[in-house]
Scaffold this motif. Structure first.
Motif, PDB file in Angstrom:
ATOM      1  N   CYS A  36       0.838  -1.189   0.000  1.00  0.00           N
ATOM      2  CA  CYS A  36       0.000   0.000   0.000  1.00  0.00           C
ATOM      3  C   CYS A  36       0.876   1.243   0.000  1.00  0.00           C
ATOM      4  O   CYS A  36       2.072   1.179   0.304  1.00  0.00           O
ATOM      5  CB  CYS A  36      -0.957  -0.001   1.198  1.00  0.00           C
ATOM      6  N   GLU A  37       0.275   2.351  -0.314  1.00  0.00           N
ATOM      7  CA  GLU A  37       1.001   3.613  -0.391  1.00  0.00           C
ATOM      8  C   GLU A  37       1.617   3.995   0.953  1.00  0.00           C
ATOM      9  O   GLU A  37       2.762   4.455   1.011  1.00  0.00           O
ATOM     10  CB  GLU A  37       0.052   4.720  -0.873  1.00  0.00           C
ATOM     11  N   GLU A  38       0.883   3.808   2.032  1.00  0.00           N
ATOM     12  CA  GLU A  38       1.378   4.210   3.352  1.00  0.00           C
ATOM     13  C   GLU A  38       2.642   3.450   3.735  1.00  0.00           C
ATOM     14  O   GLU A  38       3.580   4.016   4.301  1.00  0.00           O
ATOM     15  CB  GLU A  38       0.296   4.035   4.416  1.00  0.00           C
ATOM     16  N   VAL A  39       2.702   2.153   3.426  1.00  0.00           N
ATOM     17  CA  VAL A  39       3.903   1.375   3.738  1.00  0.00           C
ATOM     18  C   VAL A  39       5.082   1.867   2.904  1.00  0.00           C
ATOM     19  O   VAL A  39       6.195   2.011   3.415  1.00  0.00           O
ATOM     20  CB  VAL A  39       3.658  -0.140   3.553  1.00  0.00           C
ATOM     21  N   ALA A  40       4.859   2.170   1.630  1.00  0.00           N
ATOM     22  CA  ALA A  40       5.943   2.703   0.790  1.00  0.00           C
ATOM     23  C   ALA A  40       6.486   4.004   1.379  1.00  0.00           C
ATOM     24  O   ALA A  40       7.701   4.222   1.417  1.00  0.00           O
ATOM     25  CB  ALA A  40       5.447   2.925  -0.640  1.00  0.00           C
ATOM     26  N   LYS A  41       5.583   4.862   1.867  1.00  0.00           N
ATOM     27  CA  LYS A  41       6.006   6.121   2.497  1.00  0.00           C
ATOM     28  C   LYS A  41       6.789   5.865   3.782  1.00  0.00           C
ATOM     29  O   LYS A  41       7.845   6.455   4.003  1.00  0.00           O
ATOM     30  CB  LYS A  41       4.785   6.985   2.832  1.00  0.00           C
ATOM     31  N   GLU A  42       6.249   4.994   4.642  1.00  0.00           N
ATOM     32  CA  GLU A  42       6.912   4.714   5.913  1.00  0.00           C
ATOM     33  C   GLU A  42       8.267   4.050   5.702  1.00  0.00           C
ATOM     34  O   GLU A  42       9.186   4.253   6.500  1.00  0.00           O
ATOM     35  CB  GLU A  42       6.013   3.855   6.806  1.00  0.00           C
TER      36      GLU A  42
END
Length: 165
Positions: A78-84
């Motif tokens: 997901c996008e949030e994991v890529a950001k984190e």
């Protein structure tokens, strides 16, 4: 290594070395391919500090401080994991910038919600993380090559934009 990837690696080298800035990677599905492309040019040790291959959620949490709740609620793709992962790599590796990749390269592992070929790329600094989503499935090898090249393209565009401000 393909010529385009070497050209991109040289562009990253020039942009970071000339500004005395550093880069790291946090990779899941690409398994270190982005880091391998970056270090393909001589002198990469001047700006590339290292990479973390976080193939499991456990390593994403322990080394990159990815939220357990996000992994449970949204999965690792997901996008949030890529950001984190970008933020975690910047902090853990002590770098100015990071590139991340998390996804389903195939040939199995996809779901109706997250089909094979879905790969989230993250890039930037801990204060300015951007993302891009790949969604096409061309087979595992091609999916990984596309993700690696796209990550390098996105990062060089990002760093050029930043340096031209």
């Amino acid at each position: 290594m393909e010529l385009e990837t070497k050209v991109l690696s040289h562009q990253i080298q020039e942009a970071l070395y000339n500004n005395n800035e550093t880069l790291g990677t946090a990779e899941s599905c690409t398994g270190g391919r982005i880091a391998e492309a970056i270090i393909a040019v001589p002198g990469a040790s001047q700006y590339f500090k290292g990479g973390i291959v976080s193939y499991t959620n456990e390593i994403k949490e322990k080394l990159l401080n990815v939220s357990h709740e996000v992994l449970e609620e949204q999965t690792a793709v997901c996008e949030e994991v890529a950001k984190e992962m970008v933020i975690g790599a910047c902090n853990t590796l002590g770098v100015d910038y990071a590139i991340s990749a998390t996804g389903v390269a195939g040939p199995t592992g996809g779901t109706p919600e997250i089909p094979v070929g879905t790969i989230w790329l993250g890039y930037g600094s801990k204060d300015d993380v951007r993302t891009f989503k790949l969604t096409e499935d061309f087979g595992r090898g091609i999916n990984l090559a596309i993700a690696t090249n796209k990550a390098l393209h996105l990062f060089i565009d990002y760093i050029n934009e930043k340096n031209n401000q």
